[in-house]
Design an enzyme around this catalytic site. Structure first.
Site, short mmCIF file in Angstrom:
data_model
loop_
_atom_site.label_atom_id
_atom_site.label_comp_id
_atom_site.label_asym_id
_atom_site.label_seq_id
_atom_site.Cartn_x
_atom_site.Cartn_y
_atom_site.Cartn_z
N HIS A 88 -3.71 -4.90 0.86
CA HIS A 88 -2.86 -5.26 2.15
C HIS A 88 -3.07 -6.83 2.25
O HIS A 88 -3.99 -7.21 2.80
CB HIS A 88 -3.86 -4.64 3.25
CG HIS A 88 -3.72 -3.33 3.27
ND1 HIS A 88 -2.60 -2.73 4.14
CD2 HIS A 88 -4.15 -2.10 2.72
CE1 HIS A 88 -2.64 -1.31 4.13
NE2 HIS A 88 -3.47 -0.89 3.33
N GLU B 21 -1.60 -8.61 4.25
CA GLU B 21 -1.58 -9.09 5.59
C GLU B 21 -3.07 -9.07 6.22
O GLU B 21 -3.07 -9.57 7.38
CB GLU B 21 -0.65 -8.06 6.49
CG GLU B 21 -1.40 -6.77 6.83
CD GLU B 21 -1.41 -5.71 5.77
OE1 GLU B 21 -1.91 -4.70 5.97
OE2 GLU B 21 -1.12 -5.92 4.80
N CYS C 189 0.70 -1.24 -0.02
CA CYS C 189 0.09 0.04 0.04
C CYS C 189 0.81 1.17 0.14
O CYS C 189 1.35 1.65 -1.10
CB CYS C 189 -0.86 0.16 1.08
SG CYS C 189 -2.39 1.10 0.84
#
Length: 238
Positions: free
Chosen positions: A209, A211, A114
């Site tokens: 993202h 994660e 990002c």
């Protein structure tokens, strides 16, 4: 063989609660180190430091992740500030741009997430759209949308299909940085991934993202590239 050690950039929050304490803290959301670990690496958090020490810090790790976060100050790409651009994160900008440049100089595997992708683009002379619509639906809540890989790129080899990804951003790549190529788009044409096309260098940025997802393919590839430096030479004396 030891697991490759992946450094993850962090940021300082001036007010963070720990039980009865309210103190400044250098932190990153747990999803970052959990993704590194799930993909087979060991994670270490890199708090902000003097930019001139970036190469020294990176000499202790095998790969680098630049985490998501606030807008990159447009001063770093020579643009006037749009009123919708967030407040400058000066310390973080200088530290993370130094980390990126040191990683590129060392030919270290690097993943920008990002803001990290945007910082990578800026470090290589690119620019950013300071505001786009449609990629944040509700403040503080991830949106999901499809991204399409560009055939022939590293990202397309890792994720060949159109994939739903978690996303939260209002800025995006405009002019692509030096030597980078676009490797994924959103359906509206927004640049969603960039990379260095050199097959001997692992440098990739994604606008979403990972994660916040269960798909480890991108991170596992970073771990594999980082592990390559740990592989003993077949000529080494045993």
């Amino acid at each position: 063989m030891p697991r490759p050690l992946i450094g993850i950039s962090t940021y300082v929050e001036e007010s963070t609660r720990f039980g009865v304490w309210d103190l400044p803290a250098a932190l990153a959301p747990a999803g970052y180190h959990e993704l590194v670990q799930a993909a087979g690496g060991a994670a270490v958090l890199l708090p902000p430091d003097e930019p001139g020490r970036a190469a020294e810090v990176l000499s202790r790790v095998d790969g680098l992740v630049i985490a998501g976060g606030p807008d990159v100050d447009p001063v770093h790409y020579g643009a006037a500030r749009d009123p919708r651009t967030g407040a400058a994160a000066t310390v973080r900008d200088h530290w993370e741009l130094a980390l990126i440049n040191a990683a590129l100089e060392a030919r270290m595997p690097l993943l920008g997430i990002c803001r990290g992708m945007q910082a990578l683009n800026v470090a290589l002379g690119g620019t950013l759209h300071q505001h786009i619509d449609g990629h944040v639906d509700t403040p503080g809540v991830m949106s999901w949308h499809p991204v399409r890989p560009v055939p022939g790129t590293r990202y397309a080899r890792l994720v060949p299909e159109e994939a739903q990804v978690p996303t939260y951003h209002h800025q995006a790549v405009d002019r692509v940085g030096r030597d980078l190529v676009v490797s994924a788009h959103a359906l509206d044409g927004t640049v969603e991934a960039v990379e260095l096309p050199d097959p001997d260098r692992w440098v990739l940025g994604v606008q979403w993202h990972p994660e916040r997802d269960k798909d480890t393919r991108v991170m596992a590839s970073l771990i594999e590239a980082s592990a390559a430096a740990l592989t003993p030479s077949p000529l080494a004396v045993v």
